[in-house]
Design a protein around this motif. Structure first.
Motif, PDB file in Angstrom:
ATOM      1  N   VAL A 162      12.129   1.711   9.376  1.00 49.51           N
ATOM      2  CA  VAL A 162      12.402   0.970  10.607  1.00 49.51           C
ATOM      3  C   VAL A 162      13.677   0.148  10.447  1.00 49.51           C
ATOM      4  N   THR A 163      13.835  -0.456   9.274  1.00 44.48           N
ATOM      5  CA  THR A 163      15.041  -1.249   9.002  1.00 44.48           C
ATOM      6  C   THR A 163      16.285  -0.379   9.071  1.00 44.48           C
ATOM      7  N   PHE A 164      16.219   0.793   8.458  1.00 43.89           N
ATOM      8  CA  PHE A 164      17.361   1.715   8.498  1.00 43.89           C
ATOM      9  C   PHE A 164      17.692   2.122   9.927  1.00 43.89           C
ATOM     10  N   GLN A 165      16.667   2.462  10.706  1.00 46.18           N
ATOM     11  CA  GLN A 165      16.896   2.900  12.080  1.00 46.18           C
ATOM     12  C   GLN A 165      17.523   1.796  12.922  1.00 46.18           C
ATOM     13  N   CYS A 166      17.075   0.555  12.718  1.00 48.34           N
ATOM     14  CA  CYS A 166      17.636  -0.556  13.488  1.00 48.34           C
ATOM     15  C   CYS A 166      19.083  -0.824  13.092  1.00 48.34           C
ATOM     16  N   ARG A 167      19.363  -0.768  11.823  1.00 47.38           N
ATOM     17  CA  ARG A 167      20.743  -1.028  11.398  1.00 47.38           C
ATOM     18  C   ARG A 167      21.686   0.084  11.848  1.00 47.38           C
ATOM     19  N   GLU A 168      21.196   1.310  11.866  1.00 47.45           N
ATOM     20  CA  GLU A 168      21.991   2.410  12.387  1.00 47.45           C
ATOM     21  C   GLU A 168      22.231   2.210  13.888  1.00 47.45           C
ATOM     22  N   ALA A 169      21.199   1.786  14.610  1.00 49.10           N
ATOM     23  CA  ALA A 169      21.335   1.529  16.041  1.00 49.10           C
ATOM     24  C   ALA A 169      22.343   0.407  16.295  1.00 49.10           C
ATOM     25  N   ASN A 170      22.279  -0.659  15.503  1.00 49.99           N
ATOM     26  CA  ASN A 170      23.238  -1.758  15.642  1.00 49.99           C
ATOM     27  C   ASN A 170      24.662  -1.280  15.383  1.00 49.99           C
ATOM     28  N   ARG A 171      24.838  -0.443  14.366  1.00 45.81           N
ATOM     29  CA  ARG A 171      26.166   0.064  14.030  1.00 45.81           C
ATOM     30  C   ARG A 171      26.740   0.883  15.186  1.00 45.81           C
ATOM     31  N   VAL A 172      25.924   1.756  15.743  1.00 51.03           N
ATOM     32  CA  VAL A 172      26.376   2.604  16.853  1.00 51.03           C
ATOM     33  C   VAL A 172      26.668   1.765  18.088  1.00 51.03           C
ATOM     34  N   ALA A 173      25.786   0.803  18.367  1.00 55.61           N
ATOM     35  CA  ALA A 173      25.922  -0.005  19.582  1.00 55.61           C
ATOM     36  C   ALA A 173      27.203  -0.831  19.584  1.00 55.61           C
ATOM     37  N   ARG A 174      27.669  -1.235  18.412  1.00 57.49           N
ATOM     38  CA  ARG A 174      28.872  -2.075  18.338  1.00 57.49           C
ATOM     39  C   ARG A 174      30.113  -1.374  18.881  1.00 57.49           C
ATOM     40  N   VAL A 218      16.304  -8.727   5.674  1.00 53.18           N
ATOM     41  CA  VAL A 218      14.930  -8.577   6.148  1.00 53.18           C
ATOM     42  C   VAL A 218      14.034  -8.241   4.960  1.00 53.18           C
ATOM     43  N   PRO A 219      12.702  -8.313   5.142  1.00 52.92           N
ATOM     44  CA  PRO A 219      11.780  -8.051   4.021  1.00 52.92           C
ATOM     45  C   PRO A 219      12.006  -6.721   3.324  1.00 52.92           C
ATOM     46  N   ALA A 220      12.381  -5.688   4.070  1.00 51.16           N
ATOM     47  CA  ALA A 220      12.552  -4.363   3.467  1.00 51.16           C
ATOM     48  C   ALA A 220      13.769  -4.277   2.557  1.00 51.16           C
ATOM     49  N   ASP A 221      14.610  -5.298   2.566  1.00 53.01           N
ATOM     50  CA  ASP A 221      15.778  -5.283   1.693  1.00 53.01           C
ATOM     51  C   ASP A 221      15.395  -5.489   0.231  1.00 53.01           C
ATOM     52  N   ARG A 222      14.221  -5.996   0.014  1.00 52.20           N
ATOM     53  CA  ARG A 222      13.821  -6.282  -1.362  1.00 52.20           C
ATOM     54  C   ARG A 222      12.316  -6.035  -1.518  1.00 52.20           C
ATOM     55  N   ALA A 223      11.963  -5.116  -2.394  1.00 52.16           N
ATOM     56  CA  ALA A 223      10.543  -4.825  -2.625  1.00 52.16           C
ATOM     57  C   ALA A 223       9.880  -5.967  -3.395  1.00 52.16           C
ATOM     58  N   ARG A 224       8.622  -6.179  -3.132  1.00 57.00           N
ATOM     59  CA  ARG A 224       7.875  -7.168  -3.901  1.00 57.00           C
ATOM     60  C   ARG A 224       7.741  -6.706  -5.345  1.00 57.00           C
ATOM     61  N   GLU A 225       7.767  -7.649  -6.250  1.00 54.92           N
ATOM     62  CA  GLU A 225       7.719  -7.315  -7.676  1.00 54.92           C
ATOM     63  C   GLU A 225       6.444  -6.578  -8.055  1.00 54.92           C
ATOM     64  N   ASP A 226       5.346  -6.871  -7.343  1.00 54.50           N
ATOM     65  CA  ASP A 226       4.065  -6.256  -7.689  1.00 54.50           C
ATOM     66  C   ASP A 226       3.758  -4.999  -6.873  1.00 54.50           C
ATOM     67  N   ALA A 276       0.851  -1.191   0.000  1.00 55.81           N
ATOM     68  CA  ALA A 276       0.000   0.000   0.000  1.00 55.81           C
ATOM     69  C   ALA A 276       0.885   1.239   0.000  1.00 55.81           C
ATOM     70  N   PRO A 277       0.318   2.405  -0.321  1.00 56.89           N
ATOM     71  CA  PRO A 277       1.126   3.631  -0.302  1.00 56.89           C
ATOM     72  C   PRO A 277       1.787   3.844   1.058  1.00 56.89           C
ATOM     73  N   GLY A 278       3.092   3.936   1.074  1.00 52.35           N
ATOM     74  CA  GLY A 278       3.825   4.192   2.306  1.00 52.35           C
ATOM     75  C   GLY A 278       4.151   2.974   3.144  1.00 52.35           C
ATOM     76  N   SER A 279       3.583   1.803   2.837  1.00 47.64           N
ATOM     77  CA  SER A 279       3.815   0.634   3.695  1.00 47.64           C
ATOM     78  C   SER A 279       5.255   0.125   3.571  1.00 47.64           C
ATOM     79  N   PHE A 280       5.736  -0.028   2.348  1.00 45.44           N
ATOM     80  CA  PHE A 280       7.132  -0.447   2.193  1.00 45.44           C
ATOM     81  C   PHE A 280       8.069   0.614   2.765  1.00 45.44           C
ATOM     82  N   ALA A 281       7.716   1.875   2.576  1.00 42.91           N
ATOM     83  CA  ALA A 281       8.522   2.968   3.118  1.00 42.91           C
ATOM     84  C   ALA A 281       8.618   2.864   4.640  1.00 42.91           C
ATOM     85  N   ASN A 282       7.517   2.528   5.289  1.00 37.38           N
ATOM     86  CA  ASN A 282       7.535   2.349   6.742  1.00 37.38           C
ATOM     87  C   ASN A 282       8.511   1.250   7.143  1.00 37.38           C
TER      88      ASN A 282
END
Length: 225
Positions: free
Chosen positions: A22-34, A77-85, A12-18
């Motif tokens: 979240v994926t970006f924020q978590c990976r940034e948090a993991n990078r900082v935490a290390r 994670v799912p956000a790494d690859r958008a669905r084809e449709d 839906a509009p904005g769902s993949f963006a959401n």
């Protein structure tokens, strides 16, 4: 992770963006935490005249929260690859790429992000375009105020006021800078002491920007002086 998987599946509009944000924020948090160490919280507390024990306790809590919320984001994670449709995901990915492409039209990318309710995700780019609602902020004394106001506004526009102290970005800021009082505002405006003219100006400006982000108003950022 459940939220990311659910959003990615909606197409839906904005769902993949959401899910992507979240994926970006978590990976940034993991990078900082290390690489973060508790001493940074003690040092910051002493510099600010705060209780080092309280800052260190909050720092440890931040480490635990990042581990709890984001450990699964170290792998694909799912956000790494958008669905084809998912046409909305493809439009979002193109708009995000165009923001950093000097040959692309930034305005068109902002419009697409706004359509999907994601204008705030362009904050890092907008912070480098120092104008807002027809005002110019290129003067040296205004540029840093502008950048910090954008940072704070984008956070506030994408968070719930009652949950901001527990927002992942607040925990990440604690781990990154040692500013562990539970306030993202303290982090965003840390350059100036409370009550200073610069801090007050940044706060007022951020409120206006927050409203523009919430309404996804592209014109607020692109209208010329």
């Amino acid at each position: 992770m459940a939220f990311v998987t659910e959003q990615q599946a909606l197409s839906a509009p904005g769902s993949f963006a959401n899910s992507d944000q979240v994926t970006f924020q978590c990976r940034e948090a993991n990078r900082v935490a290390r690489s973060s160490l508790p001493d940074i919280a003690n040092q910051r507390a002493n510099k600010l005249g705060k209780d080092p024990a309280a800052f260190q306790a909050r720092f440890i809590e931040a480490q635990q929260m990042v581990q709890s919320r984001c450990s699964s984001f170290r792998l694909e994670v799912p956000a790494d690859r958008a669905r084809e449709d998912d046409v909305y995901a493809k439009s979002y990915n193109k708009a995000r790429a165009d923001l950093f492409n000097i040959n692309a039209k930034t305005g068109e990318a902002l419009v697409e992000l706004a359509k999907q309710g994601q204008l705030a995700s362009a904050a890092v780019v907008l912070a480098g375009l120092p104008r807002f609602q027809g005002e110019d902020f290129r003067a040296p004394e205004d540029a840093e105020i502008f950048r910090r106001a954008v940072l704070l506004a984008s956070f506030n526009a994408t968070s719930l006021e009652a949950e901001r102290s527990n927002d992942l970005r607040t925990f990440t800021a604690c781990l990154q800078t040692g500013i562990c009082d539970g306030s993202f505002e303290s982090y965003a405006l840390s350059k100036w002491p409370e009550g200073s003219p610069q801090r007050e100006k940044a706060l007022v400006l951020s409120k206006r920007m927050e409203a523009a982000f919430r309404s996804n108003s592209v014109s607020a950022w692109t209208s010329k002086p």
